[in-house]
Motif scaffolding. Structure first.
Motif, PDB file in Angstrom:
ATOM      1  N   GLU A  25       0.852  -1.191   0.000  1.00  0.00           N
ATOM      2  CA  GLU A  25       0.000   0.000   0.000  1.00  0.00           C
ATOM      3  C   GLU A  25       0.893   1.247   0.000  1.00  0.00           C
ATOM      4  N   ILE A  26       0.565   2.199  -0.854  1.00  0.00           N
ATOM      5  CA  ILE A  26       1.351   3.434  -0.947  1.00  0.00           C
ATOM      6  C   ILE A  26       0.675   4.523  -0.121  1.00  0.00           C
ATOM      7  N   ASN A  27       1.429   5.067   0.820  1.00  0.00           N
ATOM      8  CA  ASN A  27       0.907   6.143   1.674  1.00  0.00           C
ATOM      9  C   ASN A  27       1.327   7.497   1.119  1.00  0.00           C
ATOM     10  N   ILE A  28       0.477   8.491   1.285  1.00  0.00           N
ATOM     11  CA  ILE A  28       0.757   9.844   0.794  1.00  0.00           C
ATOM     12  C   ILE A  28       1.147  10.728   1.970  1.00  0.00           C
ATOM     13  N   LEU A  29       2.330  11.334   1.893  1.00  0.00           N
ATOM     14  CA  LEU A  29       2.822  12.204   2.956  1.00  0.00           C
ATOM     15  C   LEU A  29       2.256  13.612   2.783  1.00  0.00           C
ATOM     16  N   GLU A  30       1.761  14.162   3.871  1.00  0.00           N
ATOM     17  CA  GLU A  30       1.210  15.515   3.853  1.00  0.00           C
ATOM     18  C   GLU A  30       2.257  16.484   4.393  1.00  0.00           C
ATOM     19  N   GLY A  31       3.316  16.667   3.616  1.00  0.00           N
ATOM     20  CA  GLY A  31       4.418  17.522   4.058  1.00  0.00           C
ATOM     21  C   GLY A  31       5.744  16.874   3.715  1.00  0.00           C
ATOM     22  N   ALA A  32       6.803  17.365   4.333  1.00  0.00           N
ATOM     23  CA  ALA A  32       8.160  16.936   4.003  1.00  0.00           C
ATOM     24  C   ALA A  32       8.476  15.553   4.578  1.00  0.00           C
ATOM     25  N   ASN A  33       9.462  14.888   3.954  1.00  0.00           N
ATOM     26  CA  ASN A  33       9.907  13.560   4.390  1.00  0.00           C
ATOM     27  C   ASN A  33      11.057  13.720   5.385  1.00  0.00           C
ATOM     28  N   GLY A  34      10.698  14.100   6.609  1.00  0.00           N
ATOM     29  CA  GLY A  34      11.689  14.315   7.661  1.00  0.00           C
ATOM     30  C   GLY A  34      11.665  13.199   8.688  1.00  0.00           C
ATOM     31  N   PRO A  35      12.243  13.400   9.866  1.00  0.00           N
ATOM     32  CA  PRO A  35      12.266  12.355  10.897  1.00  0.00           C
ATOM     33  C   PRO A  35      10.875  12.057  11.455  1.00  0.00           C
ATOM     34  N   VAL A  36       9.986  13.057  11.363  1.00  0.00           N
ATOM     35  CA  VAL A  36       8.566  12.879  11.711  1.00  0.00           C
ATOM     36  C   VAL A  36       7.764  13.265  10.471  1.00  0.00           C
ATOM     37  N   ILE A  37       6.817  12.407  10.082  1.00  0.00           N
ATOM     38  CA  ILE A  37       6.014  12.681   8.897  1.00  0.00           C
ATOM     39  C   ILE A  37       4.535  12.695   9.264  1.00  0.00           C
ATOM     40  N   GLU A  38       3.729  13.287   8.382  1.00  0.00           N
ATOM     41  CA  GLU A  38       2.287  13.363   8.622  1.00  0.00           C
ATOM     42  C   GLU A  38       1.538  12.628   7.524  1.00  0.00           C
ATOM     43  N   ILE A  39       0.676  11.708   7.932  1.00  0.00           N
ATOM     44  CA  ILE A  39      -0.174  10.953   7.008  1.00  0.00           C
ATOM     45  C   ILE A  39      -1.578  10.938   7.595  1.00  0.00           C
ATOM     46  N   GLY A  40      -2.551  11.374   6.798  1.00  0.00           N
ATOM     47  CA  GLY A  40      -3.934  11.370   7.260  1.00  0.00           C
ATOM     48  C   GLY A  40      -4.153  12.221   8.491  1.00  0.00           C
ATOM     49  N   GLY A  41      -3.395  13.308   8.605  1.00  0.00           N
ATOM     50  CA  GLY A  41      -3.554  14.212   9.731  1.00  0.00           C
ATOM     51  C   GLY A  41      -2.916  13.735  11.023  1.00  0.00           C
ATOM     52  N   LYS A  42      -2.163  12.611  10.959  1.00  0.00           N
ATOM     53  CA  LYS A  42      -1.514  12.070  12.158  1.00  0.00           C
ATOM     54  C   LYS A  42       0.000  12.046  11.962  1.00  0.00           C
ATOM     55  N   GLU A  43       0.743  12.295  13.045  1.00  0.00           N
ATOM     56  CA  GLU A  43       2.208  12.288  12.969  1.00  0.00           C
ATOM     57  C   GLU A  43       2.777  10.908  13.298  1.00  0.00           C
ATOM     58  N   PHE A  44       3.877  10.563  12.599  1.00  0.00           N
ATOM     59  CA  PHE A  44       4.545   9.271  12.793  1.00  0.00           C
ATOM     60  C   PHE A  44       6.048   9.479  12.893  1.00  0.00           C
ATOM     61  N   ILE A  45       6.702   8.706  13.761  1.00  0.00           N
ATOM     62  CA  ILE A  45       8.169   8.624  13.729  1.00  0.00           C
ATOM     63  C   ILE A  45       8.523   7.891  12.451  1.00  0.00           C
ATOM     64  N   ASN A  46       9.351   8.508  11.612  1.00  0.00           N
ATOM     65  CA  ASN A  46       9.642   7.980  10.280  1.00  0.00           C
ATOM     66  C   ASN A  46      10.924   7.153  10.284  1.00  0.00           C
ATOM     67  N   LEU A  47      10.793   5.848  10.077  1.00  0.00           N
ATOM     68  CA  LEU A  47      11.966   4.972  10.001  1.00  0.00           C
ATOM     69  C   LEU A  47      12.084   4.291   8.638  1.00  0.00           C
ATOM     70  N   SER A  48      11.516   4.913   7.602  1.00  0.00           N
ATOM     71  CA  SER A  48      11.543   4.280   6.278  1.00  0.00           C
ATOM     72  C   SER A  48      12.177   5.149   5.202  1.00  0.00           C
ATOM     73  N   LEU A  55      19.303  15.823   4.876  1.00  0.00           N
ATOM     74  CA  LEU A  55      19.554  16.948   3.982  1.00  0.00           C
ATOM     75  C   LEU A  55      18.381  17.273   3.054  1.00  0.00           C
ATOM     76  N   ALA A  56      17.440  16.348   2.900  1.00  0.00           N
ATOM     77  CA  ALA A  56      16.306  16.586   1.999  1.00  0.00           C
ATOM     78  C   ALA A  56      15.486  17.800   2.432  1.00  0.00           C
ATOM     79  N   THR A  57      15.525  18.107   3.720  1.00  0.00           N
ATOM     80  CA  THR A  57      14.753  19.246   4.236  1.00  0.00           C
ATOM     81  C   THR A  57      15.659  20.358   4.775  1.00  0.00           C
ATOM     82  N   ASP A  58      16.951  20.274   4.477  1.00  0.00           N
ATOM     83  CA  ASP A  58      17.912  21.240   5.003  1.00  0.00           C
ATOM     84  C   ASP A  58      17.725  22.621   4.360  1.00  0.00           C
ATOM     85  N   LYS A  59      17.679  23.642   5.193  1.00  0.00           N
ATOM     86  CA  LYS A  59      17.443  25.019   4.732  1.00  0.00           C
ATOM     87  C   LYS A  59      18.485  25.455   3.695  1.00  0.00           C
TER      88      LYS A  59
END
Length: 396
Positions: A25-48, A55-59
């Motif tokens: 199943e493919i999940n859609i991220l609602e925002g950046a792919n950082g250490p914490v991500i948001e899916i369906g309005g809920k936050e998750f610790i991202n280990l994937s 650096l993907a979100t580095d200013k």
């Protein structure tokens, strides 16, 4: 109305994958792919994520990308060989070569494109490729595209490599012989025996090719697995991605000037696909600047990886033989691996199950990818969920 044959094929095969726990199943991220991500309005610790250094979100990378977009536009406007080679592409390739310790480098639109283009530009139907049995899918596809005979070599077995090379030479059936291996194996996290590979390739005059997609930015204080072992001048083709530790998108091959000149006239993705965007190229340069300027992110990544491994092992999980921050939790049964991942998700941890055909049948696992951007608190939250789910499902 569409083809009934196609409809039946899709319906039956999708149902079969779902019944075996092999449908992803493919999940859609609602925002950046950082250490914490948001899916369906809920936050998750991202280990994937492969975003090893965060650096993907580095200013700094974002600012460099915006500058390049304002200067060059959003696209290069052509393939590299017509007029799609911008100054920023030339600068990126020179920076990669310096970072990798080679004469030259070529940048592609993706790591997959590198393997599709570089292998088939060198090897033909008259040649043979000795390939580690656990090599990445893009290596396998690149080998197939070349038309060369593919000879599987037991994983990291230098004796088997020598035996297969000797047999191939003595058969008299092939022109060139190449040995190809991942630098860091993405599903298990083990590291290629670069010293052994260099020795065997010298002994049998094999072309050496290391895919360092998961080693670039991670091994060798960031410069990769080949440089970690001090063999920058001894491996013929060093391939890597710009989308993992580098944090952007694209891929590269580094080697001699003659090799890169050849790839620029024979690698088909380079010839027939529009260049990587100026913003991407500029952001990659910034990432390399950051990695060359400090090992802070690299060191934090390794600290987090070692911490996660230690705690999971203490809990009783099977974490395999990883030598890098990649941390598999090997469950075995594919359906149980999918169930475990789903329960982690319910507990606020995003850690995807990896099953066949990505890994051998019966070795289903959760692959954890700690990054430099994770805090100890985040990892502790993930570990608590692991312990809860592990006990609940009888895995520990």
């Amino acid at each position: 109305m569409g083809s009934r044959v196609l409809e039946e094929f899709l319906r039956e095969n999708l149902a079969e994958l779902k019944s075996k726990g092999l449908y992803n199943e493919i999940n859609i991220l609602e925002g950046a792919n950082g250490p914490v991500i948001e899916i369906g309005g809920k936050e998750f610790i991202n280990l994937s994520s492969n975003n090893y250094l965060g650096l993907a979100t580095d200013k700094r990378l974002k600012e460099r990308a915006v500058e390049a977009t304002n200067l060059y536009g959003v696209g290069a406007g052509a393939v590299r060989t017509i007029n799609g080679t911008l100054q920023v592409h030339d600068e990126l390739e020179k920076r990669i070569a310096r970072f990798k310790g080679t004469e030259a480098a070529i940048a592609f639109q993706s790591g997959f494109n590198c393997n599709m283009g570089a292998i088939s530009a060198i090897m033909t139907k008259d040649d043979a490729i000795l390939s580690d049995e656990l090599n990445h899918a893009s290596i396998i596809d690149g080998c197939r595209l070349s038309g060369a005979k593919i000879i599987r070599v037991r994983h990291q077995d230098m004796d088997d490599l020598r035996a297969k090379a000797k047999e191939a030479i003595e058969s008299g059936l092939y022109g060139k012989l190449m040995y190809i291996s991942d630098g860091v194996f993405s599903m298990d996290g083990d590291v290629a025996d670069i010293n052994g590979i260099v020795e065997a390739c010298r002994e049998y005059d094999l072309i050496s090719y290391i895919d360092d997609a998961h080693g670039s930015g991670v091994m060798g204080k960031g410069a990769g697995t080949v440089k970690h072992f001090g063999h920058s001048k001894d491996i013929d083709l060093q391939m890597g991605t710009l989308s993992k530790a580098i944090g952007v998108v694209g891929g590269y091959v580094a080697g001699t000037k003659d090799l890169i000149d050849w790839l620029k006239v024979r690698a088909r993705p380079f010839l027939f696909s529009t260049s990587m965007t100026p913003a991407s190229a500029a952001a990659c340069i910034e990432a390399i600047d950051i990695m060359e300027g400090s090992t802070e992110l690299h060191d934090r990544l390794w600290e987090n990886g070692l911490y996660l491994k230690k705690r999971l092992k203490e809990m009783g999980f099977n974490i395999g033989n990883s030598q890098t921050p990649i941390t598999p939790v090997i469950i075995g049964d594919e359906v149980m691996a999918q169930r475990f991942s789903k329960r982690l998700f319910e507990e606020g941890v995003y850690a995807k199950a990896i099953t066949f055909p990505t890994v051998p049948m019966g070795t289903g696992r959760i692959r954890n990818m700690p990054t430099a951007a994770h805090t100890t608190e985040m990892l502790d939250m993930a570990l608590s969920a692991y312990e809860k789910v592990g006990r609940e499902l009888g895995v520990i």
